[in-house]
Design a protein around this motif. Structure first.
Motif, short mmCIF file in Angstrom:
data_model
loop_
_atom_site.label_atom_id
_atom_site.label_comp_id
_atom_site.label_asym_id
_atom_site.label_seq_id
_atom_site.Cartn_x
_atom_site.Cartn_y
_atom_site.Cartn_z
N ILE A 115 0.86 -1.17 0.00
CA ILE A 115 0.00 0.00 0.00
C ILE A 115 0.90 1.23 0.00
CG2 ILE A 115 -0.15 -0.02 2.54
CD1 ILE A 115 -3.02 1.06 2.27
N ASN A 116 0.48 2.29 -0.69
CA ASN A 116 1.24 3.53 -0.58
C ASN A 116 0.32 4.66 -0.15
OD1 ASN A 116 0.09 4.90 -2.89
ND2 ASN A 116 1.55 3.90 -4.25
N ILE A 117 0.92 5.68 0.45
CA ILE A 117 0.16 6.82 0.98
C ILE A 117 0.99 8.06 0.73
CG2 ILE A 117 -0.85 7.85 3.05
CD1 ILE A 117 -0.93 4.89 4.15
N PHE A 118 0.63 8.84 -0.32
CA PHE A 118 1.40 10.04 -0.63
C PHE A 118 0.75 10.98 -1.63
CE2 PHE A 118 2.24 7.55 -4.34
CZ PHE A 118 2.61 8.43 -5.34
N GLN A 119 -0.38 10.60 -2.26
CA GLN A 119 -0.85 11.33 -3.43
C GLN A 119 -2.34 11.67 -3.37
OE1 GLN A 119 -0.52 8.51 -6.81
NE2 GLN A 119 -0.83 6.90 -5.28
N HIS A 120 -2.69 12.75 -4.07
CA HIS A 120 -4.10 13.08 -4.20
C HIS A 120 -4.69 12.33 -5.39
CE1 HIS A 120 -2.86 15.84 -7.39
NE2 HIS A 120 -2.11 16.52 -6.52
N LYS A 121 -6.01 12.30 -5.45
CA LYS A 121 -6.69 11.47 -6.44
C LYS A 121 -6.43 11.89 -7.89
CE LYS A 121 -11.15 9.18 -7.20
NZ LYS A 121 -11.24 9.44 -8.66
N PRO A 122 -6.39 13.20 -8.21
CA PRO A 122 -6.09 13.54 -9.60
C PRO A 122 -4.76 12.97 -10.09
CG PRO A 122 -6.98 15.44 -8.45
CD PRO A 122 -6.74 14.39 -7.41
N TYR A 123 -3.75 13.00 -9.22
CA TYR A 123 -2.44 12.46 -9.62
C TYR A 123 -2.52 10.95 -9.80
CZ TYR A 123 2.56 11.48 -9.68
OH TYR A 123 3.81 11.05 -10.04
N LEU A 124 -3.15 10.25 -8.85
CA LEU A 124 -3.28 8.80 -8.96
C LEU A 124 -4.04 8.41 -10.22
CD1 LEU A 124 -3.15 5.87 -7.90
CD2 LEU A 124 -5.22 6.37 -6.56
N ASP A 125 -5.16 9.07 -10.48
CA ASP A 125 -5.97 8.74 -11.65
C ASP A 125 -5.18 8.88 -12.94
OD1 ASP A 125 -8.12 8.18 -10.06
OD2 ASP A 125 -9.15 10.08 -10.40
N THR A 126 -4.42 9.96 -13.04
CA THR A 126 -3.67 10.21 -14.26
C THR A 126 -2.48 9.26 -14.38
OG1 THR A 126 -4.29 12.53 -14.16
CG2 THR A 126 -2.47 11.95 -15.62
N PHE A 127 -1.77 9.04 -13.27
CA PHE A 127 -0.60 8.17 -13.30
C PHE A 127 -0.97 6.75 -13.71
CE2 PHE A 127 2.90 5.61 -11.94
CZ PHE A 127 4.01 6.43 -11.93
N LYS A 128 -2.02 6.23 -13.12
CA LYS A 128 -2.37 4.84 -13.46
C LYS A 128 -2.90 4.73 -14.89
CE LYS A 128 -7.03 4.83 -11.35
NZ LYS A 128 -7.84 4.25 -10.24
N LYS A 129 -3.52 5.79 -15.38
CA LYS A 129 -3.99 5.77 -16.77
C LYS A 129 -2.82 5.82 -17.74
CE LYS A 129 -6.80 8.39 -20.08
NZ LYS A 129 -7.67 9.59 -20.26
N GLU A 130 -1.89 6.73 -17.50
CA GLU A 130 -0.77 6.90 -18.41
C GLU A 130 0.20 5.72 -18.37
OE1 GLU A 130 -0.33 9.30 -20.61
OE2 GLU A 130 -2.24 10.19 -20.02
N ASN A 131 0.26 5.00 -17.23
CA ASN A 131 1.19 3.90 -17.09
C ASN A 131 0.51 2.54 -17.08
OD1 ASN A 131 4.05 5.17 -16.37
ND2 ASN A 131 2.47 6.41 -15.39
N ASN A 132 -0.81 2.54 -17.33
CA ASN A 132 -1.57 1.29 -17.42
C ASN A 132 -1.40 0.44 -16.15
OD1 ASN A 132 -3.35 -0.52 -18.67
ND2 ASN A 132 -1.67 -1.70 -19.58
#
Length: 324
Positions: A115-132
């Protein structure tokens, strides 16, 4: 761009689809140091969490939990409260800390973290989309807001034409910095832009103060304060450097950036995830957070909008054409 438009767009931006790929540019993974792993405590440790028990009530298929955070307040929350609570329940807990915003998600997807704890949702949503990446948010955590802090200048009223302002170089937080400068009247953003993905291309007017925006990796911002007139610093890095949130000359008013934990989607319903969630939402943790992190924005389910101190400095309005 009008301030009321910014506020409305921040409040509704989570419903938008198709975040720009630019959001992921700026966190340099190759130059970052190795993650820091902290040793697992042998056996059950004492905890201040009165709700925890010493019985072994753990996920039988997952007895060790590896938590990844950025260094600072998120790591301290694990060290000082969550780790002891989970260990008292019977888990082994290992904390791994990072100094950038790229590797924690990559490590989670690769299985190096649970588990990680460091990011807001907009960043997570974009990161996982761009990196699949197949990741999902689970619960919110107390978050220090982004703020403008003194550099060479110590008051908002000391703004002047040609001043320098440092800002985090990862585009998600850079967008937040632009929105803050827009709200202060330092710059003007274009109408109808997405405040979660704002970039330099969205600046309509910078002629009022002709600001030189200095983009730095977030962890470097506190150390570089004496090189710029004002520094826009992520809250966790400010507190980790000994900067009090009450020293901020201005704080972002939005609650859109309260940070989340993330796990692999396949793990989201597992018992150990529920146990970590309970540890972060226990009465003992809430008391610890309120006592230790004044001025933070807290999880929405805590009643954050009502209980959080969102005050800013006494004066946030820039003075027209002040002397250098």
């Amino acid at each position: 761009m009008k301030l009321t438009d910014i506020s409305r767009q921040v409040a509704t931006a989570f419903a938008a689809v198709g975040v720009s790929s630019l959001v992921l540019v700026g966190c340099n993974n190759s130059s970052a140091p190795e993650a820091t792993k902290e040793p697992v405590t042998e056996g059950t440790t004492e905890t201040t969490n009165t709700e925890a028990t010493t019985t072994s009530d753990i996920d039988p298929e997952h007895s060790k939990i590896v938590i990844g955070t950025t260094e600072g307040d998120f790591a301290d929350m694990v060290r000082n409260q969550v780790k002891g609570s989970l260990e008292a329940q019977g888990y082994e807990v290992e904390l791994v800390t990072f100094t950038d915003y790229v590797r924690p998600n990559v490590a989670l997807a690769d299985g190096d973290l649970d588990i990680n704890i460091f990011q807001h949702k907009p960043y997570l949503d974009t990161f996982k989309k761009e990196n699949n990446l197949d990741l999902v948010e689970v619960f919110q955590v107390p978050t220090a807001p982004l703020g403008i802090y003194a550099g060479k200048k110590t008051k908002i009223e000391e703004v002047y034409k040609g001043m320098s302002v440092s800002a985090p170089n990862d585009p998600s937080n850079f967008a937040r910095a632009l929105v803050m400068m827009n709200e202060l009247g330092w710059i003007t953003l274009k109408d109808n832009i997405d405040p979660l993905t704002a970039s330099k291309a969205d600046i309509a007017d910078n002629s009022k103060y002709d600001i030189k925006i200095v983009e730095l990796e977030a962890a470097q911002l506190p150390r570089a304060r004496d090189e710029v007139d004002f520094a826009i610093i992520n809250g966790n890095y400010a507190t980790d450097s000994g900067i009090k949130l009450t020293e901020a000359l201005f704080q972002e008013p939005s609650f859109a950036y309260v940070n989340w934990s993330a796990v692999k989607t396949a793990d989201k319903d597992k018992k150990w995830v529920k146990d970590v969630t309970n540890a972060y939402n226990s009465d003992a943790f809430k008391k610890y957070a309120h006592d230790t992190f004044p001025g933070y924005k807290y999880p929405k389910i805590w009643g954050a909008d009502k209980s959080t101190n969102t005050s800013t400095a006494a004066s946030t309005a820039p003075v027209e054409d002040p002397a250098k």
